[in-house]
Scaffold this motif. Sequence first.
Motif, PDB file in Angstrom:
ATOM      1  N   LEU A 375       0.690  -1.453   0.172  1.00 22.31           N
ATOM      2  CA  LEU A 375      -0.173  -0.121   0.008  1.00 22.31           C
ATOM      3  C   LEU A 375       0.924   1.278   0.023  1.00 22.31           C
ATOM      4  N   TYR A 376       1.718   1.202   0.776  1.00 23.63           N
ATOM      5  CA  TYR A 376       2.886   2.354   0.923  1.00 23.63           C
ATOM      6  C   TYR A 376       3.542   2.530  -0.488  1.00 23.63           C
ATOM      7  N   THR A 377       4.102   1.622  -1.222  1.00 28.57           N
ATOM      8  CA  THR A 377       4.574   1.966  -2.582  1.00 28.57           C
ATOM      9  C   THR A 377       3.559   1.934  -3.415  1.00 28.57           C
ATOM     10  N   ASN A 378       2.547   1.577  -3.329  1.00 29.04           N
ATOM     11  CA  ASN A 378       1.621   1.929  -4.574  1.00 29.04           C
ATOM     12  C   ASN A 378       1.474   3.681  -4.349  1.00 29.04           C
ATOM     13  N   SER A 379       1.199   4.147  -3.302  1.00 29.90           N
ATOM     14  CA  SER A 379       0.957   5.482  -2.860  1.00 29.90           C
ATOM     15  C   SER A 379       2.305   6.423  -3.253  1.00 29.90           C
ATOM     16  N   MET A 380       3.475   5.711  -3.395  1.00 32.78           N
ATOM     17  CA  MET A 380       4.899   6.543  -3.777  1.00 32.78           C
ATOM     18  C   MET A 380       4.585   6.915  -5.406  1.00 32.78           C
ATOM     19  N   GLU A 381       3.367   6.534  -6.080  1.00 29.23           N
ATOM     20  CA  GLU A 381       3.194   7.085  -7.399  1.00 29.23           C
ATOM     21  C   GLU A 381       2.918   8.430  -7.377  1.00 29.23           C
ATOM     22  N   ASP A 382       2.363   8.920  -6.275  1.00 28.76           N
ATOM     23  CA  ASP A 382       2.031  10.266  -5.951  1.00 28.76           C
ATOM     24  C   ASP A 382       3.274  11.046  -5.333  1.00 28.76           C
ATOM     25  N   ASN A 383       3.908   9.980  -4.692  1.00 29.03           N
ATOM     26  CA  ASN A 383       4.983  10.678  -3.789  1.00 29.03           C
ATOM     27  C   ASN A 383       6.398   9.936  -4.222  1.00 29.03           C
ATOM     28  N   LYS A 384       6.817  10.616  -5.210  1.00 33.51           N
ATOM     29  CA  LYS A 384       8.012  10.025  -5.976  1.00 33.51           C
ATOM     30  C   LYS A 384       9.290   9.806  -4.987  1.00 33.51           C
ATOM     31  N   ASN A 385       9.467  10.660  -4.203  1.00 32.01           N
ATOM     32  CA  ASN A 385      10.600  10.363  -3.133  1.00 32.01           C
ATOM     33  C   ASN A 385      10.263   9.604  -1.961  1.00 32.01           C
ATOM     34  N   GLU A 407       1.568  -3.921  25.828  1.00 28.74           N
ATOM     35  CA  GLU A 407       1.065  -5.277  26.057  1.00 28.74           C
ATOM     36  C   GLU A 407      -0.235  -5.387  25.197  1.00 28.74           C
ATOM     37  N   ILE A 408      -0.212  -5.081  23.876  1.00 25.33           N
ATOM     38  CA  ILE A 408      -1.298  -4.820  23.030  1.00 25.33           C
ATOM     39  C   ILE A 408      -0.973  -6.001  21.694  1.00 25.33           C
ATOM     40  N   SER A 409      -2.047  -6.595  21.353  1.00 27.13           N
ATOM     41  CA  SER A 409      -1.829  -7.686  20.330  1.00 27.13           C
ATOM     42  C   SER A 409      -2.039  -6.951  18.904  1.00 27.13           C
ATOM     43  N   LEU A 410      -0.962  -7.400  17.889  1.00 23.20           N
ATOM     44  CA  LEU A 410      -0.951  -6.777  16.915  1.00 23.20           C
ATOM     45  C   LEU A 410      -2.276  -7.300  15.994  1.00 23.20           C
ATOM     46  N   ASN A 411      -2.843  -8.401  16.210  1.00 26.21           N
ATOM     47  CA  ASN A 411      -3.934  -8.518  15.633  1.00 26.21           C
ATOM     48  C   ASN A 411      -5.277  -7.661  16.065  1.00 26.21           C
ATOM     49  N   HIS A 412      -5.492  -7.291  17.266  1.00 26.16           N
ATOM     50  CA  HIS A 412      -6.391  -6.199  17.578  1.00 26.16           C
ATOM     51  C   HIS A 412      -6.110  -4.926  16.965  1.00 26.16           C
ATOM     52  N   VAL A 413      -4.759  -4.507  17.029  1.00 24.17           N
ATOM     53  CA  VAL A 413      -4.642  -3.087  16.388  1.00 24.17           C
ATOM     54  C   VAL A 413      -4.602  -3.088  14.900  1.00 24.17           C
ATOM     55  N   SER A 414      -4.070  -4.154  14.231  1.00 29.98           N
ATOM     56  CA  SER A 414      -4.246  -4.043  12.776  1.00 29.98           C
ATOM     57  C   SER A 414      -5.688  -4.051  12.286  1.00 29.98           C
ATOM     58  N   ARG A 415      -6.606  -5.031  13.181  1.00 28.09           N
ATOM     59  CA  ARG A 415      -7.935  -4.953  12.951  1.00 28.09           C
ATOM     60  C   ARG A 415      -8.869  -3.916  13.047  1.00 28.09           C
ATOM     61  N   ASP A 416      -8.467  -3.153  14.179  1.00 35.50           N
ATOM     62  CA  ASP A 416      -9.211  -2.108  14.804  1.00 35.50           C
ATOM     63  C   ASP A 416      -8.978  -0.693  14.215  1.00 35.50           C
ATOM     64  N   LEU A 418      -5.005   0.410  13.375  1.00 34.80           N
ATOM     65  CA  LEU A 418      -4.035   0.803  12.657  1.00 34.80           C
ATOM     66  C   LEU A 418      -3.804  -0.423  11.458  1.00 34.80           C
ATOM     67  N   SER A 419      -4.914  -0.554  10.561  1.00 34.55           N
ATOM     68  CA  SER A 419      -4.666  -1.315   9.481  1.00 34.55           C
ATOM     69  C   SER A 419      -3.508  -0.928   8.687  1.00 34.55           C
ATOM     70  N   PRO A 420      -3.125  -1.901   7.920  1.00 36.94           N
ATOM     71  CA  PRO A 420      -1.860  -1.661   6.916  1.00 36.94           C
ATOM     72  C   PRO A 420      -1.956  -0.267   6.143  1.00 36.94           C
ATOM     73  N   GLY A 421      -3.425  -0.037   5.776  1.00 33.70           N
ATOM     74  CA  GLY A 421      -3.679   1.197   5.031  1.00 33.70           C
ATOM     75  C   GLY A 421      -3.462   2.373   5.838  1.00 33.70           C
ATOM     76  N   LYS A 422      -3.792   2.179   7.268  1.00 29.89           N
ATOM     77  CA  LYS A 422      -3.506   3.340   8.019  1.00 29.89           C
ATOM     78  C   LYS A 422      -2.146   3.678   8.095  1.00 29.89           C
ATOM     79  N   LEU A 423      -1.354   2.538   8.442  1.00 27.91           N
ATOM     80  CA  LEU A 423      -0.048   2.872   8.617  1.00 27.91           C
ATOM     81  C   LEU A 423       0.783   3.301   7.468  1.00 27.91           C
ATOM     82  N   ALA A 424       0.272   2.895   6.294  1.00 21.75           N
ATOM     83  CA  ALA A 424       0.784   3.400   4.958  1.00 21.75           C
ATOM     84  C   ALA A 424       0.615   4.803   4.881  1.00 21.75           C
ATOM     85  N   GLU A 425      -0.740   5.180   5.195  1.00 23.53           N
ATOM     86  CA  GLU A 425      -1.011   6.669   5.216  1.00 23.53           C
ATOM     87  C   GLU A 425      -0.414   7.555   6.148  1.00 23.53           C
TER      88      GLU A 425
END
Length: 544
Positions: A375-385, A407-416, A418-425
């Motif tokens: 998701l991050y590299t796809n968005s790099m089309e708009d951000n060449k650097n 002590e938070i699980s990655l599963n909860h955070v990524s689902r609720d 901070l999804s991969p899309g949110k982190l890429a943003e």
Amino acid sequence: MLKFRSLGFPPIKRKLSNVKPIKDFELTCGLEIHTQLSTTNKLFSGSINNPFESISKPNVNTSYFDIALPGTQPILNYEAVLFALKLALSLKSTVNLASQFDRKHYFYGDQPQGYQITQHYHPFSKGGYLTLSKEFDEINEPSKEIRITQLQIEQDTARSIYHQSLQQNSDEETLIDFNRSNVPLIELVTEPDFHDTLQVKAFIKKYQNLVRQLKISTGDLEAGSIRIDVNVSVNEHPRVELKNLPNTSSIVNAINYEYKRQVNVLKNNSLIATQAVETRGWDGSKTTVLRSKESTMDYRYMADPELPPISLDADVLCEVAKTLLKDADECIRELMSEPYNLSKKDAKILTIQNEFNELYNNEELRTYYVDTFKLYTNSMEDNKNGDPKIVVSWILHELLGNLKKLEISLNHVSRDMLSPGKLAEFLNIVHSGVISNSNAKQLLFHILEEYKLEGCNKSIDTNFVTLIKKYDLEVTKKIDYAVLEDGCKEIIKDLNNPKMIESIKSGKKKNSIKYLVGLGMRKYQGKIQAQELETMFKKVLDIK
């Protein structure tokens, strides 16, 4: 402003030395590995499987069968069979579709039945291998295949606890804790394919990673989840079995000592053992005799009359095989190749399960990274650097560090929240220079901490643009360089450390300028980028 919290430093790892071969004397080793399975219940009873219950609470996870009450009968826990099947298939072992339980007769206080239920005549599986490589496992050979003799399912014993009696003039007492009694084990026996301790260490580490990846065991040597005996021989003379080896360093040191001891015996034209296997223990500095052929027990194996064979359909093997994960080495190679181009170190962290914990497993961690990366590299089309390397850096060093601290699980955070899309943003915003790295790290911790305080409520605000403005974290767009220069001079003056400044200017301690940058980040509350501060400090100090 948000308050910064340190996540601490990683532990220091000690390197163990490899045994030095002596000319004309070849070392040969084989391993016997007992692995406690992390099933919900014990092997032949409904007791909770928690062998590491605090010693202050002995015998809390026991049933009538666990303590060998007369008349009780075993009932097989098929979860242990499933775990054994996963391991056997992962090791390319040939599964016996009709394996059988046997009784191994002996009596100790920690085995009150008078026998242990194991698999002697018809084990669960035979054959198989685990491949080591110089590329990933730090052995001397390009590749080394360690063959597996067999895997068998068996029950663990109780734990003996030794201490001095409180009664006057009394001998040492032995207390028995049955929390570990009847815990399911897999005994894995290798062929004698090891010829140096680098291979032994690499195999143990790879095996630990495998059982953790399969989620069948915690894989901890120190805690006793894995217990290893080593068979050592020199020049194909009778082997010596080494016991009481609590961790990898003990295993390596015991092999080194025993190898030298046997070489000295052979140089003096003596026999290692008169006719058969000798068993020796490790006391931390040397090996000592436990028993020899004269005291070896006759276990009088016999088929257990109360347990039918384990009958498996071939279709079951196919279905379980479909659930197994991709080979770890293959995953590492993929991450080191295009488009990820990760270092071997980072690829291993994303792939290899170094600990058994509930916060994340490496399969979901690797998936989270790959999804965020795409998701991050796809968005790099708009951000060449854009810089794809920041994805792995932020996930491994910032996100995981925060999750462990909170002590938070990655599963909860990524689902609720901070999804991969949110982190890429978020990473796009960081790389675009809207917010400095230091303030971005504080903001990430803040939203995760708020998520934890709100009971992991997914309604936490993750509109990063709004949050940056709310907390006044934006980088100063128009810098007054004259004012910045005066500010840097003031920092150097207040530091009052001419010796450090001179060492920076002379080039002896170039990296010390990072300390000055850190002071500048603190002074300007992260609103001036680190690169701007470093450039200005170099100008003030006249560093080219």
